[in-house]
Design a protein around this motif. Structure first.
Motif, PDB file in Angstrom:
ATOM      1  N   LEU A  45      10.633 -16.335  16.458  1.00 27.15           N
ATOM      2  CA  LEU A  45      11.374 -15.084  16.629  1.00 27.15           C
ATOM      3  C   LEU A  45      10.969 -14.381  17.917  1.00 27.15           C
ATOM      4  N   ALA A  46       9.698 -14.424  18.251  1.00 28.37           N
ATOM      5  CA  ALA A  46       9.238 -13.804  19.493  1.00 28.37           C
ATOM      6  C   ALA A  46       9.867 -14.487  20.705  1.00 28.37           C
ATOM      7  N   ALA A  47       9.956 -15.811  20.664  1.00 30.94           N
ATOM      8  CA  ALA A  47      10.550 -16.551  21.787  1.00 30.94           C
ATOM      9  C   ALA A  47      12.033 -16.260  21.926  1.00 30.94           C
ATOM     10  N   LEU A  48      12.736 -16.126  20.806  1.00 32.72           N
ATOM     11  CA  LEU A  48      14.178 -15.907  20.848  1.00 32.72           C
ATOM     12  C   LEU A  48      14.551 -14.483  21.227  1.00 32.72           C
ATOM     13  N   THR A  49      13.758 -13.521  20.774  1.00 30.46           N
ATOM     14  CA  THR A  49      14.091 -12.119  21.020  1.00 30.46           C
ATOM     15  C   THR A  49      13.470 -11.569  22.293  1.00 30.46           C
ATOM     16  N   GLY A  50      12.387 -12.228  22.764  1.00 30.52           N
ATOM     17  CA  GLY A  50      11.663 -11.687  23.907  1.00 30.52           C
ATOM     18  C   GLY A  50      10.767 -10.524  23.542  1.00 30.52           C
ATOM     19  N   LEU A  51      10.567 -10.285  22.253  1.00 29.86           N
ATOM     20  CA  LEU A  51       9.737  -9.175  21.795  1.00 29.86           C
ATOM     21  C   LEU A  51       8.317  -9.647  21.522  1.00 29.86           C
ATOM     22  N   ASP A  52       7.342  -8.760  21.704  1.00 26.38           N
ATOM     23  CA  ASP A  52       5.951  -9.033  21.349  1.00 26.38           C
ATOM     24  C   ASP A  52       5.767  -8.608  19.899  1.00 26.38           C
ATOM     25  N   LEU A  53       5.889  -9.561  18.985  1.00 25.08           N
ATOM     26  CA  LEU A  53       5.901  -9.259  17.553  1.00 25.08           C
ATOM     27  C   LEU A  53       4.496  -9.316  16.975  1.00 25.08           C
ATOM     28  N   PRO A  54       4.131  -8.388  16.102  1.00 32.01           N
ATOM     29  CA  PRO A  54       2.779  -8.376  15.526  1.00 32.01           C
ATOM     30  C   PRO A  54       2.538  -9.565  14.614  1.00 32.01           C
ATOM     31  N   ALA A  55       1.269  -9.951  14.519  1.00 33.33           N
ATOM     32  CA  ALA A  55       0.911 -11.113  13.712  1.00 33.33           C
ATOM     33  C   ALA A  55       1.224 -10.912  12.235  1.00 33.33           C
ATOM     34  N   THR A  56       1.220  -9.655  11.783  1.00 32.17           N
ATOM     35  CA  THR A  56       1.446  -9.352  10.361  1.00 32.17           C
ATOM     36  C   THR A  56       2.908  -9.084  10.042  1.00 32.17           C
ATOM     37  N   LEU A  57       3.811  -9.375  10.982  1.00 27.98           N
ATOM     38  CA  LEU A  57       5.213  -8.982  10.827  1.00 27.98           C
ATOM     39  C   LEU A  57       5.814  -9.459   9.514  1.00 27.98           C
ATOM     40  N   LEU A  58       5.659 -10.725   9.177  1.00 27.07           N
ATOM     41  CA  LEU A  58       6.319 -11.259   7.986  1.00 27.07           C
ATOM     42  C   LEU A  58       5.628 -10.839   6.691  1.00 27.07           C
ATOM     43  N   PHE A  59       4.409 -10.317   6.798  1.00 24.91           N
ATOM     44  CA  PHE A  59       3.773  -9.722   5.622  1.00 24.91           C
ATOM     45  C   PHE A  59       4.264  -8.291   5.419  1.00 24.91           C
ATOM     46  N   ASP A  60       4.456  -7.584   6.540  1.00 24.90           N
ATOM     47  CA  ASP A  60       4.918  -6.197   6.462  1.00 24.90           C
ATOM     48  C   ASP A  60       6.406  -6.109   6.158  1.00 24.90           C
ATOM     49  N   ARG A  61       7.176  -7.104   6.597  1.00 20.90           N
ATOM     50  CA  ARG A  61       8.628  -7.141   6.383  1.00 20.90           C
ATOM     51  C   ARG A  61       8.961  -8.456   5.677  1.00 20.90           C
ATOM     52  N   PRO A  62       8.743  -8.520   4.357  1.00 15.21           N
ATOM     53  CA  PRO A  62       8.685  -9.820   3.674  1.00 15.21           C
ATOM     54  C   PRO A  62      10.014 -10.385   3.191  1.00 15.21           C
ATOM     55  N   THR A  63      11.168  -9.836   3.607  1.00 16.49           N
ATOM     56  CA  THR A  63      12.459 -10.422   3.252  1.00 16.49           C
ATOM     57  C   THR A  63      13.343 -10.489   4.487  1.00 16.49           C
ATOM     58  N   VAL A  64      14.424 -11.240   4.374  1.00 17.21           N
ATOM     59  CA  VAL A  64      15.369 -11.337   5.489  1.00 17.21           C
ATOM     60  C   VAL A  64      15.927  -9.965   5.830  1.00 17.21           C
ATOM     61  N   THR A  65      16.268  -9.181   4.825  1.00 17.63           N
ATOM     62  CA  THR A  65      16.819  -7.840   5.045  1.00 17.63           C
ATOM     63  C   THR A  65      15.815  -6.949   5.752  1.00 17.63           C
ATOM     64  N   ASP A  66      14.566  -6.940   5.277  1.00 14.70           N
ATOM     65  CA  ASP A  66      13.533  -6.113   5.905  1.00 14.70           C
ATOM     66  C   ASP A  66      13.306  -6.529   7.354  1.00 14.70           C
ATOM     67  N   LEU A  67      13.279  -7.824   7.589  1.00 13.88           N
ATOM     68  CA  LEU A  67      13.007  -8.333   8.929  1.00 13.88           C
ATOM     69  C   LEU A  67      14.155  -8.005   9.884  1.00 13.88           C
ATOM     70  N   ALA A  68      15.392  -8.143   9.406  1.00 11.51           N
ATOM     71  CA  ALA A  68      16.551  -7.809  10.231  1.00 11.51           C
ATOM     72  C   ALA A  68      16.550  -6.334  10.601  1.00 11.51           C
ATOM     73  N   THR A  69      16.187  -5.480   9.677  1.00 15.23           N
ATOM     74  CA  THR A  69      16.123  -4.046   9.959  1.00 15.23           C
ATOM     75  C   THR A  69      15.081  -3.750  11.030  1.00 15.23           C
ATOM     76  N   TYR A  70      13.931  -4.385  10.910  1.00 13.35           N
ATOM     77  CA  TYR A  70      12.868  -4.176  11.909  1.00 13.35           C
ATOM     78  C   TYR A  70      13.321  -4.625  13.293  1.00 13.35           C
ATOM     79  N   LEU A  71      13.932  -5.814  13.378  1.00 15.17           N
ATOM     80  CA  LEU A  71      14.339  -6.337  14.674  1.00 15.17           C
ATOM     81  C   LEU A  71      15.449  -5.493  15.297  1.00 15.17           C
ATOM     82  N   ALA A  72      16.344  -4.975  14.465  1.00 14.89           N
ATOM     83  CA  ALA A  72      17.410  -4.111  14.988  1.00 14.89           C
ATOM     84  C   ALA A  72      16.826  -2.857  15.620  1.00 14.89           C
ATOM     85  N   GLN A  73      15.804  -2.312  14.983  1.00 12.50           N
ATOM     86  CA  GLN A  73      15.169  -1.100  15.515  1.00 12.50           C
ATOM     87  C   GLN A  73      14.307  -1.409  16.736  1.00 12.50           C
ATOM     88  N   ALA A  74      13.643  -2.586  16.730  1.00 13.30           N
ATOM     89  CA  ALA A  74      12.741  -2.940  17.836  1.00 13.30           C
ATOM     90  C   ALA A  74      13.508  -3.189  19.117  1.00 13.30           C
TER      91      ALA A  74
END
Length: 610
Positions: A580-609
């Motif tokens: 995801l970091a390579a595709l988006t160009g974002l510096d994503l935290p190591a705990t991202l998928l623990f903090d945002r543990p579903t597809v919906t949560d992750l999509a919301t985070y990436l939209a805001q980031a």
């Protein structure tokens, strides 16, 4: 020689003319039309010339695509024969080095114009062994057509055996965090490196992890182990860690001004010049150095790979006396004098007694003992490091010390590509294997026989113990499994080599990634849309999840199901975040998928980031 429409091509060898090829002249067929360029719906591919051993003058392919059975390429060369040769290159580059083939018979070669130095090439697979090639210029005018090119495969020993080498790279000055690991004790240095890496994981800094003489002709073995550990960390955190090796006197404070901005995972600075590690084809050896009159000791000898090697030595090398050691040796059916002994190869007393009891005397050592204890960097501890270092690194050192004054004909170390390329989740295993590679160099520097074989995946031994998810992860990284016949052929090709370290591995050209040391010229990767909708983001995330988990249909992955319930392990979390970091160009935290543990949560985070 031309006789009417027949052509024979000869070359003078000494006083004898030898015919190399024959053909017939024909009238050219009508020129084919050329379709849209670049090709529609084709996938751009990386170009990994280093894996094929071509020199600069023959690297004619500048762009490469694939669409089903069609391969497309752009080539540049100073002569027409090189343009045609580039068609062969394009096929090999697209298929991967493990599937390398050589042209054997050309049929229906039509040339429509002379003097072309650039060509757009379309290659179509017309049968299991045949290819049609069309070459056009930038304006779409035909240059040449090969109606049929018949190819033959190269044997494994010519396509799957590599050696490491270092190439000069440009200076890339920039500020980065600088950490040097020094000392002379294996455990102390790997423990220190782990501590530094764990502390660094709490930051967002780029890291230059510095060693001294980890990669020289007579390397420091403990520093080499740190190097392997660091490579695994770099694989887990792509483009955020660079290993930098210095000689004894090079000033540490000069490092950032030379390589602080480099995205290479491993660099050595020699005489003020940064060099990056690459791999290239190695020349297979035909020598059989093991003296069949003596005894061969194989550690890990009753395991799957050890027993394969034992049987092979008896059947193909004429070995009649074997001593096989392992923690829990089982029976092995082989037509030779075989002794299976339980023991710890890292115990000097045990090894000395074993050698004393060899009758006839010991003539060769093959060290294949190993265990795995994989885990992400944050979960690695000194005790987990010790568990893997003991049978592999400590055992190798004990064998070296116990035999260095004996007239051995071979000292073979079974290493792994984990220590050459770096493998996420295998910091302890990579450290142990890089130690083995360094030990082989050390022995060679002191006039002793040694070769370290840094194996890729075998479809046997430890390769049979990994999960389906781990196997998909390895395959996605560009490494396919070796069947026993291929592995044993590579063993023979490496056994008598003049190189201290060889890399028998089957690269998969169809993989989504290949190791950085392959020296790739990367294709342009797909980027995410600038302003994707939430629905688009969910679909893109599901595609990445499906690719990692091995699901054929991304739409079957639910948006609201927690990732652990989908079959994630800690390494999967790392891999998804990296993709995801390579595709988006974002510096994503190591705990991202623990903090945002579903597809919906992750999509919301990436939209805001974004």
């Amino acid at each position: 020689m031309i006789d009417d429409r027949r052509i024979d091509i000869y070359a003078l060898a000494g006083n004898e003319w030898i015919r190399h090829s024959s053909g017939r002249v024909k009238d050219p067929a009508p020129a084919p039309s050329r379709g849209e360029w670049p090709p529609v719906d084709a996938t751009e591919l990386d170009i990994a010339y280093d894996l094929f051993g071509y020199g600069p003058a023959f690297r004619a392919v500048t762009a490469l695509w694939r669409r089903g059975d069609e391969i497309f390429a752009e080539v540049e060369a100073d002569a027409f024969p090189v343009l045609l040769d580039a068609a062969v290159h394009a096929t090999a580059l697209a298929e991967g080095p493990a599937a390398a083939r050589v042209p054997f018979l050309w049929t229906g070669v039509d040339r429509y114009r002379a003097g072309a130095r650039r060509a757009r090439v379309r290659l179509l697979k017309t049968g299991p062994d045949t290819i049609r090639a069309e070459l056009h210029d930038d304006a779409g005018e035909p240059i040449a057509v090969v109606e049929s090119m018949l190819t033959r495969p190269l044997p494994a020993c010519q396509t799957m055996l590599y050696r490491p080498h270092w190439i000069e790279v440009p200076q890339t000055p920039a500020d980065s965090k600088l950490v040097e690991i020094t000392g002379d004790d294996l455990r102390a240095m790997t423990t220190k490196a782990l501590e530094e890496l764990h502390d660094w994981q709490q930051t967002n800094e780029r890291l230059l992890l510095v060693t001294r003489n980890a990669t020289g002709p007579d390397p420091d073995l403990a520093a080499a182990a740190v190097w392997g550990l660091g490579l695994s960390a770099a694989a887990e955190h792509p483009e955020r860690i660079t290993l930098v090796d210095l000689d004894a006197t090079f000033p540490l404070d000069r490092v950032p001004s030379l390589v602080g901005g480099s995205r290479e995972p491993q660099l050595a600075i020699r005489n003020g010049v940064p060099r990056a590690l690459r791999v290239t084809r190695a020349v297979p050896s035909t020598k059989r150095p093991i003296d069949p009159a003596g005894t061969v000791l194989i550690t890990g000898g009753t395991g799957a790979i050890g027993s394969l090697v034992a049987r092979h030595l008896v059947a193909e090398h004429g070995i009649r006396h074997l001593v096989l050691t392992s923690r829990n040796p089982g029976p092995i059916d082989v037509d030779a004098d075989v002794k299976a002994v339980a023991g710890d190869v890292a115990d000097r007393v045990f090894v000395d007694r074993l050698i004393e009891q060899c009758d006839p005397p010991l003539t060769a050592v093959i060290h294949s003992a190993a265990i795995l204890d994989d885990g992400v960097l944050a979960a690695q501890t000194p005790s987990r490091m010790d568990a893997v270092l003991r049978p592999k690194a400590d055992g190798a050192w004990v064998l070296h010390e116990a035999t260095k004054d004996l007239p051995l004909s071979a000292f073979v170390l079974f290493s792994s590509v984990a220590g050459v390329f770096g493998k996420a989740g295998q910091a302890n295993y990579a450290a142990a294997n890089r130690y083995l590679d360094a030990l082989a160099c050390h022995r060679r520097a002191h006039g002793l026989p040694a070769v370290s074989m840094a194996w890729g995946l075998w479809d046997a031994g430890l390769g049979d113990q990994i999960s389906d998810l781990a196997r998909r992860r390895i395959t996605a990284a560009g490494i396919a499994g070796l069947i026993p016949e291929q592995g044993l052929a590579l063993f023979d090709a490496a056994l008598g080599s003049d190189e201290p370290v060889l890399i028998p591995v089957r690269f998969d050209g169809a993989a989504t990634e290949l190791p950085a040391v392959a020296g790739l010229r990367r294709a342009t990767k797909r980027r995410w849309p600038q302003q994707p909708s939430t629905m688009d983001l969910k679909a893109l995330i599901r595609e990445e999840l499906a690719a990692v988990l091995g699901h054929d249909d991304p739409t079957e992955l639910p948006d609201d199901k927690p990732f652990p319930d989908l079959g994630f392990d800690s390494l999967t979390v790392v891999e998804i975040r990296t993709r995801l970091a390579a595709l988006t160009g974002l510096d994503l935290p190591a705990t991202l998928l623990f903090d945002r543990p579903t597809v919906t949560d992750l999509a919301t985070y990436l939209a805001q980031a974004r």
